[in-house]
Scaffold this motif. Structure first.
Motif, mmCIF file in Angstrom:
data_model
loop_
_atom_site.group_PDB
_atom_site.id
_atom_site.type_symbol
_atom_site.label_atom_id
_atom_site.label_comp_id
_atom_site.label_asym_id
_atom_site.label_seq_id
_atom_site.Cartn_x
_atom_site.Cartn_y
_atom_site.Cartn_z
ATOM 1 N N GLN A 99 34.370 -9.103 72.575
ATOM 2 C CA GLN A 99 32.980 -8.697 72.356
ATOM 3 C C GLN A 99 32.020 -9.842 72.671
ATOM 4 O OE1 GLN A 99 33.149 -7.646 68.212
ATOM 5 N NE2 GLN A 99 33.672 -5.520 68.662
ATOM 6 N N ASP A 100 30.827 -9.474 73.126
ATOM 7 C CA ASP A 100 29.773 -10.447 73.381
ATOM 8 C C ASP A 100 28.823 -10.436 72.187
ATOM 9 O OD1 ASP A 100 27.769 -12.105 74.284
ATOM 10 O OD2 ASP A 100 27.059 -10.720 75.819
ATOM 11 N N ILE A 101 28.796 -11.513 71.444
ATOM 12 C CA ILE A 101 27.890 -11.601 70.295
ATOM 13 C C ILE A 101 26.828 -12.676 70.520
ATOM 14 C CG2 ILE A 101 29.572 -10.688 68.646
ATOM 15 C CD1 ILE A 101 29.938 -13.627 67.688
ATOM 16 N N SER A 102 26.591 -13.026 71.765
ATOM 17 C CA SER A 102 25.663 -14.116 72.070
ATOM 18 C C SER A 102 24.227 -13.833 71.614
ATOM 19 C CB SER A 102 25.689 -14.436 73.562
ATOM 20 O OG SER A 102 25.303 -13.315 74.326
ATOM 21 N N SER A 103 23.881 -12.582 71.391
ATOM 22 C CA SER A 103 22.519 -12.267 70.949
ATOM 23 C C SER A 103 22.391 -12.243 69.421
ATOM 24 C CB SER A 103 22.079 -10.917 71.510
ATOM 25 O OG SER A 103 22.886 -9.884 70.984
ATOM 26 N N ARG A 104 23.485 -12.443 68.709
ATOM 27 C CA ARG A 104 23.442 -12.421 67.245
ATOM 28 C C ARG A 104 23.069 -13.794 66.714
ATOM 29 N NH1 ARG A 104 28.227 -9.261 64.516
ATOM 30 N NH2 ARG A 104 26.738 -9.413 62.825
ATOM 31 N N ARG A 105 22.539 -13.828 65.482
ATOM 32 C CA ARG A 105 22.216 -15.100 64.853
ATOM 33 C C ARG A 105 22.326 -14.964 63.344
ATOM 34 N NH1 ARG A 105 15.697 -15.483 65.643
ATOM 35 N NH2 ARG A 105 15.175 -13.879 64.127
ATOM 36 N N LEU A 106 22.519 -16.071 62.695
ATOM 37 C CA LEU A 106 22.533 -16.132 61.244
ATOM 38 C C LEU A 106 21.262 -16.821 60.793
ATOM 39 C CD1 LEU A 106 26.195 -17.303 60.601
ATOM 40 C CD2 LEU A 106 25.284 -15.026 60.249
ATOM 41 N N GLU A 107 20.649 -16.299 59.751
ATOM 42 C CA GLU A 107 19.458 -16.911 59.176
ATOM 43 C C GLU A 107 19.735 -17.215 57.713
ATOM 44 O OE1 GLU A 107 16.083 -14.381 59.591
ATOM 45 O OE2 GLU A 107 15.994 -14.636 61.766
ATOM 46 N N ILE A 108 19.242 -18.338 57.276
ATOM 47 C CA ILE A 108 19.292 -18.679 55.861
ATOM 48 C C ILE A 108 17.866 -18.508 55.347
ATOM 49 C CG2 ILE A 108 19.690 -20.505 54.169
ATOM 50 C CD1 ILE A 108 21.789 -21.632 56.125
ATOM 51 N N CYS A 109 17.725 -17.598 54.375
ATOM 52 C CA CYS A 109 16.397 -17.262 53.851
ATOM 53 C C CYS A 109 16.341 -17.508 52.348
ATOM 54 C CB CYS A 109 16.081 -15.789 54.117
ATOM 55 S SG CYS A 109 16.084 -15.358 55.862
ATOM 56 N N ASN A 110 15.132 -17.707 51.855
ATOM 57 C CA ASN A 110 14.953 -17.801 50.418
ATOM 58 C C ASN A 110 14.825 -16.391 49.823
ATOM 59 O OD1 ASN A 110 12.321 -17.005 50.994
ATOM 60 N ND2 ASN A 110 11.430 -19.012 50.604
ATOM 61 N N GLU A 111 14.618 -16.300 48.516
ATOM 62 C CA GLU A 111 14.546 -15.002 47.852
ATOM 63 C C GLU A 111 13.398 -14.133 48.370
ATOM 64 O OE1 GLU A 111 14.400 -15.794 43.670
ATOM 65 O OE2 GLU A 111 16.521 -16.238 43.555
ATOM 66 N N ALA A 112 12.352 -14.763 48.877
ATOM 67 C CA ALA A 112 11.201 -14.013 49.396
ATOM 68 C C ALA A 112 11.432 -13.522 50.812
ATOM 69 C CB ALA A 112 9.959 -14.897 49.350
ATOM 70 N N GLY A 113 12.543 -13.931 51.424
ATOM 71 C CA GLY A 113 12.848 -13.511 52.781
ATOM 72 C C GLY A 113 12.335 -14.455 53.844
ATOM 73 N N ASP A 114 11.799 -15.594 53.448
ATOM 74 C CA ASP A 114 11.321 -16.594 54.402
ATOM 75 C C ASP A 114 12.512 -17.347 54.984
ATOM 76 O OD1 ASP A 114 8.630 -15.994 53.698
ATOM 77 O OD2 ASP A 114 8.796 -17.330 51.971
ATOM 78 N N ALA A 115 12.562 -17.445 56.310
ATOM 79 C CA ALA A 115 13.666 -18.158 56.973
ATOM 80 C C ALA A 115 13.547 -19.657 56.712
ATOM 81 C CB ALA A 115 13.656 -17.882 58.468
ATOM 82 N N LEU A 116 14.636 -20.242 56.214
ATOM 83 C CA LEU A 116 14.687 -21.681 55.960
ATOM 84 C C LEU A 116 15.431 -22.394 57.089
ATOM 85 C CD1 LEU A 116 15.575 -21.585 52.160
ATOM 86 C CD2 LEU A 116 13.301 -21.742 53.213
ATOM 87 N N LEU A 117 16.477 -21.757 57.585
ATOM 88 C CA LEU A 117 17.262 -22.272 58.729
ATOM 89 C C LEU A 117 17.647 -21.100 59.595
ATOM 90 C CD1 LEU A 117 19.741 -24.746 56.966
ATOM 91 C CD2 LEU A 117 17.758 -25.375 58.352
ATOM 92 N N ILE A 118 17.598 -21.288 60.905
ATOM 93 C CA ILE A 118 18.006 -20.249 61.846
ATOM 94 C C ILE A 118 19.096 -20.817 62.731
ATOM 95 C CG2 ILE A 118 17.278 -18.772 63.744
ATOM 96 C CD1 ILE A 118 14.478 -18.748 62.474
#
Length: 51
Positions: free
Chosen positions: A32-51
């Motif tokens: 499978q090609d998953i090159s377009s996927r990403r993981l985000e680390i967000c706080n409780e409010a949903g704000d991205a802290l790390l991408i």
């Protein structure tokens, strides 16, 4: 979107790294090609802290 609550940003980064490695490994085995996927680390409010 999935999520896990962790006590620190460093622990969240470590878990995201492990998850990314597992996703890549599975994708390679399944051809499978998953090159377009990403993981985000967000706080409780949903704000991205790390991408």
């Amino acid at each position: 979107m999935e999520g896990t609550e962790l006590p620190s940003l460093e622990q969240a980064r470590e878990e995201a790294t492990e998850d990314a490695r597992a996703l890549m490994s599975d994708a390679i085995l399944l051809g499978q090609d998953i090159s377009s996927r990403r993981l985000e680390i967000c706080n409780e409010a949903g704000d991205a802290l790390l991408i």
